[in-house]
Design an enzyme around this catalytic site. Structure first.
Site, short mmCIF file in Angstrom:
data_model
loop_
_atom_site.label_atom_id
_atom_site.label_comp_id
_atom_site.label_asym_id
_atom_site.label_seq_id
_atom_site.Cartn_x
_atom_site.Cartn_y
_atom_site.Cartn_z
N ASP A 122 57.38 -40.08 -100.07
CA ASP A 122 58.37 -41.08 -100.59
C ASP A 122 58.41 -42.38 -99.56
OD1 ASP A 122 58.59 -40.21 -103.01
OD2 ASP A 122 60.40 -38.94 -102.37
N TYR A 144 63.46 -39.87 -109.11
CA TYR A 144 64.69 -39.17 -108.55
C TYR A 144 65.50 -39.99 -107.62
CZ TYR A 144 64.28 -34.21 -109.05
OH TYR A 144 64.29 -32.84 -109.49
N ASP A 189 63.93 -35.08 -71.50
CA ASP A 189 64.44 -35.64 -73.00
C ASP A 189 63.69 -35.21 -73.89
OD1 ASP A 189 65.39 -37.62 -74.54
OD2 ASP A 189 64.63 -39.34 -73.67
#
Length: 753
Positions: free
Chosen positions: A376, A461, A663
């Site tokens: 999407d 959706y 990190d």
């Protein structure tokens, strides 16, 4: 003394008496229970959050003007551009590098230059391609640099570009032209001449890199309702790779289990009476499957949520503050909602929390359904976050925020009121205890939560994206799926792939997989990954050596490498997994935040699939990697139309580097398997269709930070619980008169369709 003087003195005396009476009457009176009380949290941001801000309409226009004047090539507005044209596909903010941002936020460094990322489709070139430019500094651009090779290791081939609205229009013209070659078939099967049929795209578009051939599923179109439940059994395969629209053609036709070379061949089969035709009536507006029109008149209003003394949060620019929380929010047109610089009690917990991708993968015995793997992000999760409906999508009195974007046009568009912010009373204690032992008392705290919400409508959706901030220092991320199911024409062994939900409608099984990026900075940037779980050990009873007891004990482990921290989807994972700081809390434990996932995902696509690498993030429910600027996202908008040679392959991020005192980024997958059933008509409900994860403090504090909440309640058996001074809950009845003045209901969500 004359009369005039006497009158003046008399008036002054009366005024003095009136003022004294007012003072005496109001002395000791509590302020009005409805008086607005602004949030007490001091705002020390001074505009720093704007370093993450989405581009304004004015900035978007400045970038377009600059590109038009400095690229030296003809540009056509993307809304009209043919594949053989050059156009600006999109413009969005280019977030600065983390090191630059932290120097600015934490060390008094210079504000990083404000820049944009522009995506251009170059179809009018000997070597058509997609190119990405960083343009800056804003608001007055003076430079642009090509970052395509730097980001992707090479040029982006032109066939990987997303399909534009103009391309879909041209495809529909082709399909309508081809349908006119089968008039008698259409009249018999569908009571149609083709013009009242609508098309639904599938994706990806072929079987190998370079392909651009798409199956389109045809449905009866009925005004005012979702066509997704009314398939007619007809599907067509369109070849649209060529840059010249006139050379596109219809490669194949599918109807009711059979394949044909063309619509003319389909018509011939019908006329020869060699085709099994399912004769369907054209749906009526008042009887169509899936109508959402109310069937009963409105009843009495339901509960209304409001703040008696005004919002207890504050929104300024792109930043919201609430009871110790500070969150910077934004919206990427492709990947959707994202948060930056999430702080609690002044300490950064999360540098970035962003949605990455939403995958919907279908099964069916029709070609369109069986080949569908929607990514999407390539359609635009943020772009299609439309205006929210006040009082239903969010509380009526929520704060609503506009979002701006520039995609497939040279004119910015605004999705007004498309993000909402509100405080939510969960009608559940955050914590409580009633004591009936030793002493009698009650203590508790209501579970009030700050919610940041947006809703994306991606064809059929609707995804509801929530980011929630709790008084305990926890962050909750949640997504609910609703909207229409996508369906196929019911034929043959269709129930091997779903359930029948209408006379000719198969609700096709599919899975939803959602991916998030979570850049946690727990008490600093350098963190390690620790796991804890339980096991049993058999021990002799110290007080009775002839007996044994199964004793649970705690297993602790620090994971050292990325490969150890890549947990396969649906496989067992340590129940406690935390980002740990090297610094301890008061009790000697590493200050940590725990990741707790709530998901019931379907099975990931087999690794042997030729397109699996494009969604290889879905292999893992959790993967922890070193943070790198060159790995900003787990996917790409170009993966949809060339999943066989993915532009970004997440699996390459996991290369067994050290994750001790580094990190780190947590990449989290959540999702669910959806087998549609009768109760998914007209819409899938949100109940039971929500998944997500928590970020919870784990020895980060020395005690639960919510003990400092002004909402805490405590009273003992010796106190009068009905006295306002002893129990804040006893102060609530007067606030019942504080119902707010609600603004008139307005909605403009259809303006930018």
């Amino acid at each position: 003394m004359n009369v005039k003087t006497v009158l003046i003195l008399l008036v002054l005396a009366l005024a003095t008496i009136f003022a004294l009476v007012c003072v005496l009457l109001t002395r000791g009176r509590a302020p009005s229970p409805c008086q607005h009380r602004p949030p007490g949290q001091e705002d020390t941001d001074a505009g720093q959050s704007l370093v993450f801000a989405d581009l304004t309409p004015e900035e978007l226009l400045q970038v377009v003007r600059y590109l038009r004047g400095h690229l030296g090539v003809p540009l056509v507005d993307a809304s009209r551009a043919k594949p053989s044209d050059n156009c600006i596909a999109s413009v969005a903010v280019q977030v600065p590098a983390k090191a630059e941002v932290l120097r600015f936020l934490d060390a008094g460094g210079a504000r990083p230059p404000r820049e944009a990322l522009a995506v251009l489709h170059f179809g009018n070139q000997p070597d058509p391609n997609v190119t990405e430019y960083v343009v800056g500094p804003l608001p007055t651009p003076a430079y642009h640099r090509d970052v395509t090779v730097q980001k992707y290791g090479g040029k982006v081939p032109y066939h990987r570009r997303p399909v534009t609205g103009r391309e879909y229009v041209d495809i529909n013209v082709l399909i309508q032209r081809e349908l006119r070659k089968a008039p008698r078939f259409l009249a018999a099967c569908c009571e149609s001449d083709g013009t009242d049929l609508t098309i639904l795209t599938t994706a990806p578009r072929g079987f190998k890199s370079g392909d651009r051939a798409t199956w389109f599923v045809l449905f009866h179109a009925v005004t005012g309702t979702g066509y997704y439940l009314s398939p007619v059994g007809l599907e067509v395969l369109v070849e649209h790779r060529d840059l010249h629209v006139s050379r596109w053609w219809l490669r194949q036709v599918f109807y009711n289990g059979r394949y044909f070379a063309s619509t003319r061949e389909l018509e011939d089969a019908f006329l020869a009476d060699s085709l099994e035709v399912v004769r369907m009536q054209k749906p009526r507006v008042d009887r169509v499957l899936g109508s959402m029109r109310p069937r009963r008149p409105p009843g009495s209003p339901g509960p209304l949520q409001y703040e008696p003394q005004g919002p207890r949060y504050s929104v300024r620019d792109n930043r919201v503050t609430y009871q110790g929380w500070s969150i910077t929010f934004g919206m990427d047109p492709n990947s959707g909602p994202r948060l930056f610089n999430v702080r609690y009690r002044g300490e950064r917990i999360v540098y970035e929390l962003s949605l990455q991708e939403a995958l919907a993968l279908y099964g069916s015995n029709c070609p369109g359904g069986m080949s569908t793997r929607y990514l999407d992000g390539s359609f635009g999760i943020g772009r299609f976050a439309y205006e929210l409906v006040r009082g239903l999508d969010c509380p009526y009195t929520a704060t609503y925020v506009d979002r701006h974007y520039l995609v497939e046009s040279e004119t910015p568009k605004t999705n007004q009121n498309s993000l909402c912010i509100f405080e939510h009373d969960a009608a559940l204690p955050l914590r409580r205890h009633f004591s009936d032992s030793h002493s009698s008392y009650y203590g508790g705290l209501r579970k009030n939560t700050l919610v940041i919400r947006t809703v994306s409508t991606l064809i059929n959706y609707d995804y509801i994206w929530d980011f929630m901030f709790h008084g305990s220092g926890a962050v909750e991320v949640r997504v609910h799926a609703t909207g229409y199911i996508s369906s196929a024409f019911f034929h043959g062994q269709g129930t091997n792939y779903g359930n029948r939900v209408g006379p000719h409608t198969l609700g096709t099984m599919h899975l939803h997989h959602i991916h998030y990026k979570v850049d946690l900075d727990v008490d600093g940037q350098l963190n390690s990954l620790e796991t804890q779980d339980m096991a049993y050990e058999l021990a002799k009873d110290p007080w009775s050596l002839e007996n044994t007891i199964e004793r649970p004990y705690l297993r602790r482990e620090r994971l050292e490498r990325e490969d150890e921290a890549a947990f396969p989807l649906n496989a067992p994972m340590p129940r406690y997994l935390s980002f740990a700081s090297p610094k301890p809390n008061k009790w000697g434990h590493p200050r940590s935040y725990r990741i707790q996932i709530s998901s019931f995902a379907g099975e990931h696509l087999p690794v042997s699939s030729s397109m699996e690498r494009s969604i290889s993030w879905g292999r893992y429910q959790l993967a922890v990697t070193q943070r790198k600027e060159e790995e900003p996202t787990s996917t790409s908008i170009y993966n949809q139309n060339d999943p066989w040679t993915p532009t970004v392959a997440f699996a390459d991020f996991i290369d067994n580097e050290t994750i001790t005192n580094e990190d780190l980024v947590a990449w989290i997958s959540v999702g669910f398997l959806h087998i549609p059933h009768a109760e998914d008509v007209p819409n899938t409900v949100t109940v039971g269709n929500g998944v997500g994860f928590f970020l919870k403090p784990y020895n980060y504090f020395n005690e639960d930070p919510s003990v400092d909440s002004p909402d805490s309640v405590y009273f003992s058996g010796e106190q009068d619980a009905g006295a306002c001074g002893a129990n804040p809950l006893a102060c609530l009845p007067p606030t019942a008169a504080c119902a707010p003045h609600l603004p008139p209901f307005r909605y403009g969500g259809f303006l930018n369709l």
